[in-house]
Design a protein around this motif. Structure first.
Motif, short mmCIF file in Angstrom:
data_model
loop_
_atom_site.label_atom_id
_atom_site.label_comp_id
_atom_site.label_asym_id
_atom_site.label_seq_id
_atom_site.Cartn_x
_atom_site.Cartn_y
_atom_site.Cartn_z
N ASP A 110 -13.29 51.39 -14.79
CA ASP A 110 -14.56 51.95 -15.77
C ASP A 110 -15.48 52.58 -15.15
OD1 ASP A 110 -13.25 51.21 -18.09
OD2 ASP A 110 -14.65 49.67 -18.51
N ARG A 160 -8.18 47.99 -15.45
CA ARG A 160 -8.36 47.44 -16.46
C ARG A 160 -6.99 47.44 -17.44
NH1 ARG A 160 -12.61 50.75 -20.59
NH2 ARG A 160 -12.33 49.28 -22.16
N CYS A 166 -11.23 44.95 -24.82
CA CYS A 166 -11.45 45.47 -23.50
C CYS A 166 -11.17 44.39 -22.47
CB CYS A 166 -12.49 46.29 -23.40
SG CYS A 166 -13.13 46.41 -21.58
#
Lengths: 250, 250, 250, 250
Positions: free
Chosen positions: A99, A179, A204
């Motif tokens: 991110d 991620r 997430c």
């Protein structure tokens, strides 16, 4: 010492104020920050339009651009001399794993590095973002900033720092995590019957691998991740080298 | 094969049309591209506002967002099945050296990679950007796309491809170059007496080091640079490890 | 004759194309229109930022501004001589009643009037907006434009024209109608838990008073409403005159 | 009494603060204002995207929209009950003559009127905009607001108030003046060689006709101009009536 402070939550954000105030211990602080929230703006640079800089009060400029614009304009235009350090933050929310490529905060530090100025990005994990937490994170930023000013940083390298909200257990040198994407898009209909879409509607999550920024943060440690500008995957050269022959007759 | 094509010059750009048309040789092509020029937007993602997608004609969507938004929305929302490949381009102008961090084209390929879809970014060097040049670059993109579809790419890796305008001498596997910054800001006064600033008013130049994307391009070669998502500077760990002790008492 | 054509649905809108093509019967047509949809933008003028004008093809400029910007820039900057007429449209959807104050189409005609150039705004009622309907509305615009070019318009006055989708029964000189407001705001929660609001979620309706634009349109007539720049409510002077004495000691 | 205060210079503008503070004498004041400068935005309404409202502190909302959006969202969404009055301002700079059609401040009052809420727009002439001047203008707004709350306003009518910077000689009931247009466009070249244009580069001037807002203001009087929503030029009906026959065969 001259320190340029910026962020991506906008010039009126409390995290910026806490950071700017705390860093005054190290020298003269000038704030050059976006006039509004520019989160998730990545390393966007405004080339097609000019920028405005409003001097809100002595030492505080609001720019109608991105965090990257602020650093660029600050260094080349607004500051009277070259800063010794650029500090971006304190971001509302962690910037870890992949991110960070979206992060305006991290990109501000990247921009300073491109300009040859040592830089760190500071983010605060958690959900409440109290003044006390911001002050705590600012304190961590101060200690690391002092270190950077004394020792310098490796060439083309900047630091991405994440501070946990919970009681801090210490600091860890970390690598950028990964991620796990459960992302999806949420489709809606507006009151006039037209479709629209929200990105990021899924759960997430980050891989909790040892040594990563997200793992350290989850354990209550400040994560310090050294980042560089080179995104080349040198390890893939062997694999790709064989292609050359096949595709060479373009 | 299902191929998602996007760009950052906008859905009406001729480079996009040339690319989409040429790639039809490989399978079904769907275009999801910004409704207007979104150059230098980096890896910006639109999270604070929803997106619109207008179906301009069969297989061509215009999105009021960034290239990153287009890839995300395309994969998770607009396409009926998962694409086998994402190709971004053909950009008007090279994307080499550190400047790739600003590039919407390269960031679109990065986004696809984050979503686990193989991806390449294609840019055309030069100044004229004729239809013939775009067709030539599209041809190169086709050959490399075919290769990627057959052989796959290393994990978390995408390709940044730059095609020279001049007669093409071949293809080279390259690394990301470095820019030499002569940047400055140009200050002006508007008709109402208010200051404004243009970024990037200085001369711009790339280090012509052997093995870099910019060097290969300058020599008339297509540069193929494998990029990955991990920006960690592992080499700096030794230098920074000693800090731990000093700053640990945050 | 030189005719400047603009709209607020954007330079790629089919209604604009139909209008520009049809008006070529009267003289040379130059299109200066927003690069994207700028509906409901009112009389917004871009003063804080500069504008770009891309020449998409001979006689067609895309401007990154509002319809008002397009008229202003067209008259003072892009056109080589002063236009004889400005025509804005053909808008997707009627512009009647108080809603004309929001309309970019009507505001474009207002801007031309401020610059001393005769102007008309043309909108198409209905829901389907077929090419045939646009051509029909363009035909009406042509007839009225010819009349304006021959006879002129009263000082500071421009025409707001609405064309019904259904079979056209004729034309009527009308006044601006009134809207009955059932408007409300629709509150929603985005995927990240933050509130957002859509304006205009309620039913929308116009008073069907005789002589108004909306009434004529509903009856199948083209409405022609002469508008002027002066918004002063002269009738209220008597009522307000008595205030003077009371408030004069400011 | 519940009073909604907004402006077009943005929620952080000193003129807004002065106004909101002073009006507390009349009742409960809630501020709903744009999150940044939205001058010259006219009566733009955000329909294609949703709005956000951040509660900056009790009674103060920042909205990522136009002044018109703020009034609409305030009345239909944010305020718990219908306001008795909407006051927009205090604008930095006069809003007189035809220029009021561009004004976000005046358009905010127009929007309130469309929603059936009495409204006034307040602007401060001059160049320095000191706190003392803003307080003075706020005082004038207070007196007129009190009057409006007591006496009401004629149907569909709102007040456009301009306060001179110099010593105030009194108040005058005025009509909307006319601008004399010397406008031109200033063409420039950006550092990358692309053209751009500034609107409004010419001299700007108002007809100093007796009875107009600009004339009163120039003489040192507060101008109070009653405006209404109807832009129909009824006087032109006779002239245009004869057209009917000619153009009726559309």
């Amino acid at each position: 010492m001259l320190i340029l402070v910026t962020n991506d939550d906008g010039v009126h954000a409390p995290g910026l104020a806490a950071l700017a105030e705390t860093l005054q211990e190290l020298g003269h602080v000038v704030v050059v920050a976006p006039d509004r929230d520019r989160s998730a703006i990545g390393h966007a640079l405004t080339l097609h339009a000019p920028l405005r800089a409003d001097l809100l009060r002595p030492g505080v400029y609001a720019v109608d651009g991105t965090p990257t614009d602020c650093v660029n304009l600050g260094i080349h235009g607004l500051l009277t001399s070259r800063p010794d350090l650029v500090v971006a933050g304190i971001n509302r929310g962690a910037n870890v794993g992949d991110d960070i490529t979206y992060s305006g905060t991290v990109s501000a530090a990247m921009e300073a590095t491109l300009m040859g100025v040592p830089a760190i990005a500071v983010s605060l994990d958690g959900r409440t973002f109290s003044d006390a937490e911001f002050r705590h994170a600012a304190r961590a930023a101060l200690l690391i900033s002092r270190k950077v000013l004394r020792e310098g940083l490796p060439p083309d390298t900047y630091l991405n720092i994440n501070v946990p909200a919970q009681p801090i257990r210490g600091m860890r040198l970390t690598r950028q995590g990964r991620r796990r994407y459960g992302d999806m898009v949420v489709e809606k209909i507006d009151p006039r019957g037209r479709k629209y879409y929200w990105l990021g509607g899924g759960a997430c999550d980050f891989e909790q691998a040892d040594g990563t920024d997200c793992h350290a943060l989850g354990e209550g440690y400040i994560s310090v991740t050294p980042l560089h500008l080179d995104m080349t995957n040198f390890q893939s050269f062997t694999f790709l080298a064989q292609w050359n022959a096949d595709v060479v007759d373009v």
